[in-house]
Scaffold this active site. Structure first.
Site, PDB file in Angstrom:
ATOM      1  N   LYS A  45       0.835  -1.216   0.000  1.00 50.20           N
ATOM      2  CA  LYS A  45       0.000   0.000   0.000  1.00 50.20           C
ATOM      3  C   LYS A  45       0.869   1.265   0.000  1.00 50.20           C
ATOM      4  O   LYS A  45       0.646   2.189  -0.775  1.00 50.20           O
ATOM      5  CB  LYS A  45      -0.939   0.012   1.224  1.00 50.20           C
ATOM      6  CG  LYS A  45      -1.787  -1.236   1.360  1.00 50.20           C
ATOM      7  CD  LYS A  45      -2.673  -1.201   2.586  1.00 50.20           C
ATOM      8  CE  LYS A  45      -1.932  -1.160   3.896  1.00 50.20           C
ATOM      9  NZ  LYS A  45      -1.125  -2.371   4.218  1.00 50.20           N
ATOM     10  N   ARG A 120      -9.835   0.195   9.315  1.00 45.94           N
ATOM     11  CA  ARG A 120      -9.339  -1.151   9.600  1.00 45.94           C
ATOM     12  C   ARG A 120     -10.358  -1.972  10.373  1.00 45.94           C
ATOM     13  O   ARG A 120     -10.075  -3.126  10.701  1.00 45.94           O
ATOM     14  CB  ARG A 120      -8.080  -1.026  10.435  1.00 45.94           C
ATOM     15  CG  ARG A 120      -6.794  -1.285   9.645  1.00 45.94           C
ATOM     16  CD  ARG A 120      -5.695  -1.126  10.624  1.00 45.94           C
ATOM     17  NE  ARG A 120      -4.438  -1.680  10.426  1.00 45.94           N
ATOM     18  CZ  ARG A 120      -3.385  -1.047   9.936  1.00 45.94           C
ATOM     19  NH1 ARG A 120      -3.516   0.144   9.402  1.00 45.94           N
ATOM     20  NH2 ARG A 120      -2.212  -1.602   9.958  1.00 45.94           N
ATOM     21  N   ARG A 159      12.038  -4.626   5.116  1.00 40.35           N
ATOM     22  CA  ARG A 159      11.615  -3.245   4.824  1.00 40.35           C
ATOM     23  C   ARG A 159      12.474  -2.223   5.584  1.00 40.35           C
ATOM     24  O   ARG A 159      12.727  -2.363   6.767  1.00 40.35           O
ATOM     25  CB  ARG A 159      10.146  -3.079   5.232  1.00 40.35           C
ATOM     26  CG  ARG A 159       9.670  -1.635   5.201  1.00 40.35           C
ATOM     27  CD  ARG A 159       8.179  -1.531   5.095  1.00 40.35           C
ATOM     28  NE  ARG A 159       7.452  -1.947   6.272  1.00 40.35           N
ATOM     29  CZ  ARG A 159       6.116  -1.962   6.339  1.00 40.35           C
ATOM     30  NH1 ARG A 159       5.390  -1.575   5.308  1.00 40.35           N
ATOM     31  NH2 ARG A 159       5.506  -2.370   7.436  1.00 40.35           N
ATOM     32  N   ARG A 192      11.193  -0.446  11.254  1.00 43.81           N
ATOM     33  CA  ARG A 192      10.127  -0.266  12.240  1.00 43.81           C
ATOM     34  C   ARG A 192      10.243  -1.319  13.333  1.00 43.81           C
ATOM     35  O   ARG A 192      10.564  -2.467  13.049  1.00 43.81           O
ATOM     36  CB  ARG A 192       8.766  -0.380  11.553  1.00 43.81           C
ATOM     37  CG  ARG A 192       8.299   0.913  10.951  1.00 43.81           C
ATOM     38  CD  ARG A 192       7.100   0.725  10.079  1.00 43.81           C
ATOM     39  NE  ARG A 192       5.993   0.009  10.709  1.00 43.81           N
ATOM     40  CZ  ARG A 192       4.812  -0.196  10.130  1.00 43.81           C
ATOM     41  NH1 ARG A 192       4.592   0.266   8.910  1.00 43.81           N
ATOM     42  NH2 ARG A 192       3.848  -0.833  10.754  1.00 43.81           N
ATOM     43  N   ARG A 203      -0.233  -8.847  13.860  1.00 45.62           N
ATOM     44  CA  ARG A 203      -0.776  -7.878  12.894  1.00 45.62           C
ATOM     45  C   ARG A 203      -1.616  -8.601  11.845  1.00 45.62           C
ATOM     46  O   ARG A 203      -2.654  -8.100  11.421  1.00 45.62           O
ATOM     47  CB  ARG A 203       0.369  -7.082  12.254  1.00 45.62           C
ATOM     48  CG  ARG A 203       1.062  -6.166  13.271  1.00 45.62           C
ATOM     49  CD  ARG A 203       2.428  -5.712  12.806  1.00 45.62           C
ATOM     50  NE  ARG A 203       2.398  -4.786  11.699  1.00 45.62           N
ATOM     51  CZ  ARG A 203       3.450  -4.496  10.944  1.00 45.62           C
ATOM     52  NH1 ARG A 203       4.617  -5.075  11.161  1.00 45.62           N
ATOM     53  NH2 ARG A 203       3.330  -3.632   9.970  1.00 45.62           N
TER      54      ARG A 203
HETATM   55  P1  ADP Z   1       2.399  -1.738   3.273  1.00 45.41           P
HETATM   56  O1  ADP Z   1       2.365  -0.229   3.172  1.00 45.41           O
HETATM   57  O2  ADP Z   1       1.197  -2.369   2.644  1.00 45.41           O
HETATM   58  O3  ADP Z   1       2.630  -2.214   4.679  1.00 45.41           O
HETATM   59  P2  ADP Z   1       4.886  -1.485   1.779  1.00 45.41           P
HETATM   60  O4  ADP Z   1       4.483  -0.732   0.556  1.00 45.41           O
HETATM   61  O5  ADP Z   1       5.643  -0.721   2.820  1.00 45.41           O
HETATM   62  O6  ADP Z   1       3.623  -2.259   2.417  1.00 45.41           O
HETATM   63  O7  ADP Z   1       5.742  -2.733   1.280  1.00 45.41           O
HETATM   64  C1  ADP Z   1       6.374  -3.620   2.216  1.00 45.41           C
HETATM   65  C2  ADP Z   1       7.786  -3.957   1.744  1.00 45.41           C
HETATM   66  O8  ADP Z   1       7.715  -4.737   0.557  1.00 45.41           O
HETATM   67  C3  ADP Z   1       8.623  -2.745   1.415  1.00 45.41           C
HETATM   68  O9  ADP Z   1       9.942  -2.989   1.834  1.00 45.41           O
HETATM   69  C4  ADP Z   1       8.519  -2.616  -0.114  1.00 45.41           C
HETATM   70  O10 ADP Z   1       9.704  -2.058  -0.669  1.00 45.41           O
HETATM   71  C5  ADP Z   1       8.310  -4.050  -0.545  1.00 45.41           C
HETATM   72  N1  ADP Z   1       7.347  -4.178  -1.647  1.00 45.41           N
HETATM   73  C6  ADP Z   1       6.243  -3.408  -1.877  1.00 45.41           C
HETATM   74  N2  ADP Z   1       5.580  -3.843  -2.965  1.00 45.41           N
HETATM   75  C7  ADP Z   1       6.252  -4.923  -3.411  1.00 45.41           C
HETATM   76  C8  ADP Z   1       6.043  -5.838  -4.503  1.00 45.41           C
HETATM   77  N3  ADP Z   1       5.003  -5.695  -5.330  1.00 45.41           N
HETATM   78  N4  ADP Z   1       6.941  -6.834  -4.660  1.00 45.41           N
HETATM   79  C9  ADP Z   1       8.000  -6.977  -3.814  1.00 45.41           C
HETATM   80  N5  ADP Z   1       8.245  -6.153  -2.764  1.00 45.41           N
HETATM   81  C10 ADP Z   1       7.388  -5.144  -2.570  1.00 45.41           C
HETATM   82  P1  AMP Z   2       0.630   0.359   9.676  1.00 46.20           P
HETATM   83  O1  AMP Z   2       1.686   1.398   9.535  1.00 46.20           O
HETATM   84  O2  AMP Z   2      -0.554   0.592   8.801  1.00 46.20           O
HETATM   85  O3  AMP Z   2       1.187  -1.049   9.547  1.00 46.20           O
HETATM   86  O4  AMP Z   2       0.078   0.489  11.178  1.00 46.20           O
HETATM   87  C1  AMP Z   2       0.931   0.305  12.290  1.00 46.20           C
HETATM   88  C2  AMP Z   2       0.101   0.133  13.560  1.00 46.20           C
HETATM   89  O5  AMP Z   2      -0.653   1.337  13.808  1.00 46.20           O
HETATM   90  C3  AMP Z   2      -0.957  -0.981  13.518  1.00 46.20           C
HETATM   91  O6  AMP Z   2      -0.413  -2.256  13.842  1.00 46.20           O
HETATM   92  C4  AMP Z   2      -1.956  -0.483  14.567  1.00 46.20           C
HETATM   93  O7  AMP Z   2      -1.486  -0.713  15.885  1.00 46.20           O
HETATM   94  C5  AMP Z   2      -1.929   1.037  14.339  1.00 46.20           C
HETATM   95  N1  AMP Z   2      -2.950   1.475  13.361  1.00 46.20           N
HETATM   96  C6  AMP Z   2      -2.721   2.064  12.160  1.00 46.20           C
HETATM   97  N2  AMP Z   2      -3.869   2.371  11.542  1.00 46.20           N
HETATM   98  C7  AMP Z   2      -4.865   1.945  12.360  1.00 46.20           C
HETATM   99  C8  AMP Z   2      -6.283   1.956  12.286  1.00 46.20           C
HETATM  100  N3  AMP Z   2      -6.925   2.467  11.203  1.00 46.20           N
HETATM  101  N4  AMP Z   2      -6.989   1.438  13.315  1.00 46.20           N
HETATM  102  C9  AMP Z   2      -6.373   0.937  14.398  1.00 46.20           C
HETATM  103  N5  AMP Z   2      -5.039   0.879  14.537  1.00 46.20           N
HETATM  104  C10 AMP Z   2      -4.277   1.385  13.539  1.00 46.20           C
END
Ligand code: ADP
Ligand code: AMP
Length: 246
Positions: A45, A120, A159, A192, A203
């Site tokens: 995302k 969520r 990541r 993170r 998660r």
């Molecule tokens: P989200 O925001 O859904 O948690 P991220 O966009 O941060 O996910 O992606 C998670 C990790 O995977 C990052 O390190 C990113 O660079 C990598 N990534 C994102 N999209 C892809 C993909 N289509 N294929 C392989 N790796 C990806």
């Molecule tokens: P994310 O960066 O989206 O992976 O979110 C990191 C953490 O933030 C999650 O594991 C939750 O603890 C909290 N969080 C983010 N967005 C929400 C949401 N819309 N509702 C509840 N918790 C959230």
């Protein structure tokens, strides 16, 4: 922020002014879009959001990023959210609904928004729909980043993030030019605290139990598009572009 008449633009390089001017001209022709990106952690995302944001001139609102900033600044919101975040559980609906309610009113969201990581829970979705109804708007599209859980551990544990911009890298799939360093600013990248295999388990549990029902909630309204989020980033971008241009 002052009005434009009080802002001194004389030190801003001409190329930056021109780029911003061209961006605004391009944006004027774009249709408004209110989008939700739903998917488990690591589904891509945050990687796709900046591309959609630039294409359609939207604001990108990632509740996870906002909450992490609040935790780092030790604000009352951050203090309340920290424990649940560290454990990989969701924070309370009221906390996140409050931050989104405020954020979507910002001028940068005038042409619409990308909600990344919100709603969520079904309660959050219902509250969001109430907010939008008051504004006379609604969600145009929900992008479902569908992906198998088995792929996510490698994505999450590899990541690396540039925290001030939200730029995301991956040691294997999207490496920075210099390991551990942001390509644009040269600043250090961070991992993170919750990007571990152990926290990922909670998660994912939260995602399946509390967030997947949000996809059904919007499917009933006929606005969900399913993506193949396991594909390489560029192929996912092509799918997103197809969905958004239709
Ligand atoms: P989200 O925001 O859904 O948690 P991220 O966009 O941060 O996910 O992606 C998670 C990790 O995977 C990052 O390190 C990113 O660079 C990598 N990534 C994102 N999209 C892809 C993909 N289509 N294929 C392989 N790796 C990806
Ligand atoms: P994310 O960066 O989206 O992976 O979110 C990191 C953490 O933030 C999650 O594991 C939750 O603890 C909290 N969080 C983010 N967005 C929400 C949401 N819309 N509702 C509840 N918790 C959230």
């Amino acid at each position: 922020m002052g009005s434009s008449s009080t802002v001194d633009l004389s030190d801003i390089p001409s190329v930056d002014l021109m780029t911003e001017l061209l961006r605004r001209i391009k944006c004027a022709d774009k249709p408004d879009k209110r989008l939700i990106l739903v998917g488990p952690p690591g589904s891509g995302k945050g990687t796709q959001s900046p591309i959609i944001k630039d294409e359609y001139c939207l604001c990108h609102l990632a509740t996870g990023d906002m909450l992490r900033a609040a935790v780092a600044a030790k604000t009352p919101l951050g203090v309340k959210a920290k424990e649940a975040m560290d454990k990989g559980e969701l924070v309370s609906d009221d906390l996140v609904v409050g931050i989104i309610d405020e954020a979507i009113k910002k001028p940068s969201c005038k042409k619409g928004f990308i909600l990344d990581g919100f709603p969520r829970t079904v309660v959050q979705a219902e509250k969001l729909d109430e907010m939008l109804e008051k504004q006379g708007t609604k969600i145009d599209k929900v992008l479902d980043f569908a992906i198998d859980d088995a792929i996510l551990e490698e994505r999450i544990t590899g990541r690396w993030i540039h925290s001030s911009s939200g730029r995301t890298y991956h040691t294997k799939f999207a490496p920075p030019k210099v390991p551990g360093v942001d390509d644009v600013t040269g600043e250090p990248l961070i991992q993170r605290k919750d990007d571990t295999a152990a926290v990922l388990k909670s998660r994912l549990e939260a995602f399946h139990r509390q967030t997947e029902p949000v996809i059904d909630y919007y499917a009933k309204k006929g606005v969900v598009a399913h993506l193949h989020a396991e594909k390489p980033p560029k192929e996912v971008t092509t799918e997103v572009q197809k969905v958004l241009s239709s």
